[in-house]
Write an enzyme that holds these catalytic residues in place. Structure first.
Site, mmCIF file in Angstrom:
data_model
loop_
_atom_site.group_PDB
_atom_site.id
_atom_site.type_symbol
_atom_site.label_atom_id
_atom_site.label_comp_id
_atom_site.label_asym_id
_atom_site.label_seq_id
_atom_site.Cartn_x
_atom_site.Cartn_y
_atom_site.Cartn_z
ATOM 1 N N HIS A 13 9.571 40.333 -8.401
ATOM 2 C CA HIS A 13 8.625 41.271 -8.541
ATOM 3 C C HIS A 13 9.315 42.772 -8.373
ATOM 4 C CE1 HIS A 13 5.577 38.204 -8.516
ATOM 5 N NE2 HIS A 13 6.135 37.694 -7.757
ATOM 6 N N ASP A 87 12.897 47.957 2.467
ATOM 7 C CA ASP A 87 12.304 46.992 3.713
ATOM 8 C C ASP A 87 10.811 47.490 3.456
ATOM 9 O OD1 ASP A 87 12.644 45.127 5.491
ATOM 10 O OD2 ASP A 87 12.045 46.391 7.156
ATOM 11 N N ASP A 190 -1.195 40.451 -0.568
ATOM 12 C CA ASP A 190 -2.024 41.158 -1.433
ATOM 13 C C ASP A 190 -3.424 40.498 -1.746
ATOM 14 O OD1 ASP A 190 0.174 42.783 -1.878
ATOM 15 O OD2 ASP A 190 0.474 42.048 -4.225
ATOM 16 N N LYS A 210 -0.981 48.212 -10.173
ATOM 17 C CA LYS A 210 -0.341 48.085 -8.721
ATOM 18 C C LYS A 210 0.867 49.101 -8.697
ATOM 19 C CE LYS A 210 1.577 44.955 -5.405
ATOM 20 N NZ LYS A 210 2.305 43.577 -5.044
#
Length: 232
Positions: A13, A87, A190, A210
């Site tokens: 992703h 991160d 999500d 998104k």
């Protein structure tokens, strides 16, 4: 051979989102960059596991970028090759900012999305809550394989800064986490992260939507703007 950005992740992703952003960049030198996962470098062998021991997103992103850069130096990668690490995580107001840097292992060291989401719901329920304000946070850290720092002056902006030879960029997205979940897209928390006045979750957004709304999308777009400076 085009200049490469070695991304310190195997998450498809994240790689796909970054690749799409660079492909749409208005700068030709940015569009020509090759994006490759650190896990897809057979010429260099197996990359090291970088343990995330820092207590901040910035600390862990810089730690991973530095660790992969050091490994690439030892295996003979070009010194001007770029390493990108991130991160990111979820910070819930009702949990005093937790799980934060521990988001991926909120339910334990071997947690997965399902177990982490169950832990999120359990923690909200234990506090008698159905929802809480929250935000997703992402910090990107980019540096060269070599030890030479970048040679440019940064703009005066709080979301972009230097740490240990890394250019660091922060992105955030505010919303609410709820016990209720909806949608089957995205990953992580999500389905429980609600936006637009609690009318949609991140898991209900298209990939393009998104990218426009997310913490990683915000950081990635700023990175694309700064890459011409890095590449000079």
């Amino acid at each position: 051979m085009p200049r490469r950005i070695v991304v310190a992740t195997s998450n498809p992703h994240k790689l796909q989102e970054l690749t799409s952003m660079l492909a749409r960049a208005r700068f030709p030198e940015v569009r020509q960059l090759e994006i490759v996962s650190v896990a897809a470098l057979p010429e260099y062998g197996k990359p090291p596991e970088i343990e995330e021991t820092e207590i901040t997103f910035v600390g862990n992103a810089v730690l991973k970028a530095a660790g992969i850069a050091q490994w690439l130096r030892t295996v003979g990668a070009p010194r001007d090759e770029l390493v990108l690490a991130d991160d990111s995580g979820l910070c819930v107001d009702a949990f005093d900012g937790k799980p934060g840097v521990y988001s991926a292992r909120f339910a334990g060291p071997n947690a997965n999305d399902e177990r982490n989401n169950a832990k999120l719901v359990a923690e909200l329920t234990a506090r008698g809550l159905e929802s809480s304000p929250a935000e997703y946070v992402c910090v990107l850290a980019i540096r060269q394989v070599g030890t030479r720092p970048f040679d440019f002056t940064l703009p005066d902006a709080g979301a972009i800064f230097m740490r240990e030879n890394c250019l660091c960029i922060e992105g955030r997205c505010r919303g609410n986490v709820r016990v209720a979940a909806r949608g089957d897209g995205g990953f992580g928390y999500d389905p429980h992260f609600w936006i637009d006045g609690d009318t949609r979750t991140f898991a209900e957004l298209s990939r393009g939507e998104k990218s426009q709304r997310s913490h990683r999308g915000a950081a990635g777009r700023r990175l694309v703007q700064e890459l011409p400076l890095i590449l000079q």
